[in-house]
Design an enzyme around this catalytic site. Structure first.
Site, PDB file in Angstrom:
ATOM      1  N   LYS A  88      16.981 -21.456  22.373  1.00 24.46           N
ATOM      2  CA  LYS A  88      17.638 -21.920  21.173  1.00 24.46           C
ATOM      3  C   LYS A  88      17.077 -21.789  19.803  1.00 24.46           C
ATOM      4  O   LYS A  88      17.861 -21.756  18.755  1.00 24.46           O
ATOM      5  CB  LYS A  88      18.165 -23.291  21.521  1.00 24.46           C
ATOM      6  CG  LYS A  88      19.048 -23.315  22.749  1.00 24.46           C
ATOM      7  CD  LYS A  88      20.400 -23.808  22.293  1.00 24.46           C
ATOM      8  CE  LYS A  88      21.370 -23.321  23.346  1.00 24.46           C
ATOM      9  NZ  LYS A  88      22.520 -23.436  22.825  1.00 24.46           N
ATOM     10  N   ASP A 113      22.664 -31.076  22.928  1.00 25.70           N
ATOM     11  CA  ASP A 113      22.489 -31.829  24.088  1.00 25.70           C
ATOM     12  C   ASP A 113      20.776 -31.610  24.094  1.00 25.70           C
ATOM     13  O   ASP A 113      20.079 -32.174  24.936  1.00 25.70           O
ATOM     14  CB  ASP A 113      23.018 -31.044  25.367  1.00 25.70           C
ATOM     15  CG  ASP A 113      23.169 -29.624  25.140  1.00 25.70           C
ATOM     16  OD1 ASP A 113      22.250 -28.966  24.749  1.00 25.70           O
ATOM     17  OD2 ASP A 113      24.188 -29.280  25.436  1.00 25.70           O
TER      18      ASP A 113
HETATM   19  C1  LIG Z   1      17.856 -24.232  27.958  1.00 28.79           C
HETATM   20  C2  LIG Z   1      19.180 -23.606  27.908  1.00 28.79           C
HETATM   21  N1  LIG Z   1      19.722 -22.920  28.523  1.00 28.79           N
HETATM   22  C3  LIG Z   1      20.904 -22.492  28.557  1.00 28.79           C
HETATM   23  C4  LIG Z   1      21.938 -22.924  27.649  1.00 28.79           C
HETATM   24  C5  LIG Z   1      23.206 -22.444  27.646  1.00 28.79           C
HETATM   25  O1  LIG Z   1      23.705 -21.931  26.222  1.00 28.79           O
HETATM   26  P1  LIG Z   1      24.870 -21.823  25.932  1.00 28.79           P
HETATM   27  O2  LIG Z   1      25.606 -23.105  25.646  1.00 28.79           O
HETATM   28  O3  LIG Z   1      25.117 -20.960  24.759  1.00 28.79           O
HETATM   29  O4  LIG Z   1      25.966 -21.393  27.212  1.00 28.79           O
HETATM   30  C6  LIG Z   1      21.348 -23.954  26.678  1.00 28.79           C
HETATM   31  C7  LIG Z   1      22.328 -24.784  25.889  1.00 28.79           C
HETATM   32  O5  LIG Z   1      22.036 -25.536  25.096  1.00 28.79           O
HETATM   33  C8  LIG Z   1      20.123 -24.344  26.831  1.00 28.79           C
HETATM   34  O6  LIG Z   1      19.429 -25.319  26.246  1.00 28.79           O
END
Ligand SMILES: Cc1ncc(COP(=O)(O)O)c(C=O)c1O
Length: 402
Positions: free
Chosen positions: A83, A130
């Site tokens: 992120k 989150d």
């Molecule tokens: C560690 C991790 N993987 C995957 C995602 C998923 O990303 P997206 O919300 O763009 O689908 C998030 C989203 O916060 C995340 O924190």
């Protein structure tokens, strides 16, 4: 014997998936030019380094697959997750655009050196999160000198809140789920003249989340460049779908009409992409979206992400929390000589979907998985919440990696 149980696994094929090259609908969201700009910008930031791509040969053998490649994002800019690439990139673009509107043409070096410190400090960026996205926005705000307010929902852990506050952001806890935190951030921003840096898009709000996703394409491009041969399958976890869409678009640009099979995986209580694929139009999932996969606890899809996934993702899967915990434990144990490492709850959902599919009668055939398959997954976070990790795996991240 299967490595991960198929208990509660659900599958939804996508009737809209099409073959052929990437088209104008997808390039209107993420473009090759946008990727070049994001890569040039992000790779020039202090602390940029490619993350490793693990060849999990022991796991692949135990699972009966040809290859399992795991792109491990734990070290990304010291933030613990992929992120870091998205939110901070959008903050950088937003600050430059806003300064320009105010008569200042600032470069990234101007921002990091504090040349226009007073003008930048007058700008406040905000977001709901989150955990990981808010950390990225807070880090970007600190790196470039802006003020920052981050909204978290009821079930975000104290550890995640502290990690955001560590970058100097004000953290506000909202008594509701992720989508309610999004609405609160929006309302407060409108009242106070702040700038929302959201990782999800909705009608009338597309530019910033597009930048966020364009930042993610840097991770995807690193992986595709490091692979010794093209994958046959890419399993991608979905929250709002931004990460999955960015990796998919970049794969489509890289592999052309030979796009690997794209499989999107979500937790059972927050499967908005699955339900959208099933209905054929955007569907919101209600409730408290409760899952240990905190980064995936999203009830509404990102409309921009759907522009890409709608025609490119061939399958959608739902996995229970137990599958994610099983995979975290497998990786912490290190199967068949693979080096053990700590992967976060949300990082392993894609791999959990793949391994659970191998245990479900007929599902390996449905997905075309077998000894010839070369599976790529994006391990999107390390143990970003060490306390939760320790509870779930029974060992601290440091013990696992000792
Ligand atoms: C560690 C991790 N993987 C995957 C995602 C998923 O990303 P997206 O919300 O763009 O689908 C998030 C989203 O916060 C995340 O924190």
């Amino acid at each position: 014997m299967s490595l991960v149980s198929a208990d509660k696994l659900r599958h939804q094929p996508n009737p809209h998936v099409r073959s052929g090259a990437i088209g104008p609908r997808q390039r209107a969201v993420l473009s090759p030019e946008g990727f070049v700009a994001a890569q040039a910008e992000i790779s020039a930031w202090p602390g940029y380094a490619e993350t490793p791509l693990y060849d999990l040969a022991g796991l692949a053998k135990a699972a009966g697959l040809g290859k399992v490649w795991y792109k491990h994002e734990a070290a990304r800019f010291g933030l613990g997750s992929f992120k870091a690439l998205g939110g901070a990139y959008a903050v950088c673009r937003l600050l430059k655009a806003e300064l320009k509107r105010r008569g200042i043409d600032a470069s990234t070096a101007d921002l990091t050196s504090g040349k226009y410190a007073e003008a930048v400090r007058a700008i406040t960026v905000t977001s709901a999160t989150d955990g990981n996205h808010g950390r990225s926005v807070a880090w970007g705000a600190k790196l470039f000198g802006a003020e920052c307010v981050i909204y978290i929902h009821k079930t975000v852990s104290v550890g995640r809140a502290d990690a955001i506050a560590a970058y100097g952001a004000k953290v506000v806890r909202v008594d509701g789920n992720y989508d309610e935190a999004v609405r609160q951030a929006d309302a407060d921003a409108a009242r106070n003249g702040w700038f929302v840096v959201s990782d999800t898009s909705y009608p009338g709000y597309m530019e910033v989340p597009r930048d966020v996703m364009q930042g993610y394409t840097v991770m995807a491009a690193e992986a595709y460049a490091a692979l010794p041969e093209p994958p046959t399958h890419i399993f991608l976890q979905g929250g709002v779908g931004g990460m999955a869409a960015a990796c998919t678009a970049q794969a489509w640009e890289t592999y052309g009409a030979a796009l690997p099979r794209i499989v999107v995986v979500e937790p059972e209580n927050a499967a908005c992409l699955f339900e959208t694929a099933k209905a054929g139009h955007p569907v919101a999932v209600g409730g408290d979206l409760d899952t240990v996969m905190a980064g995936l606890a999203c009830g509404e899809i990102s409309l921009l992400a759907w522009e890409i996934l709608d025609e490119a993702a061939s399958d959608f899967l739902i996995v229970p929390d137990s599958a994610a915990v099983a995979v975290m434990t497998l990786l912490a144990d290190g199967i068949g000589g693979d080096a053990p490492f700590a992967a976060g709850e949300s990082a392993v959902a894609g791999l959990a979907g793949c391994l659970a599919s191998l245990a479900a009668p007929g599902m390996a055939e449905t997905l075309g998985l077998g000894p010839e398959s070369r599976v790529l997954v994006f391990g999107t976070e390390g143990a970003t919440d060490p306390e939760t990790y320790t509870q779930l795996v029974g060992r601290t991240p440091a013990e696992v990696e000792a």
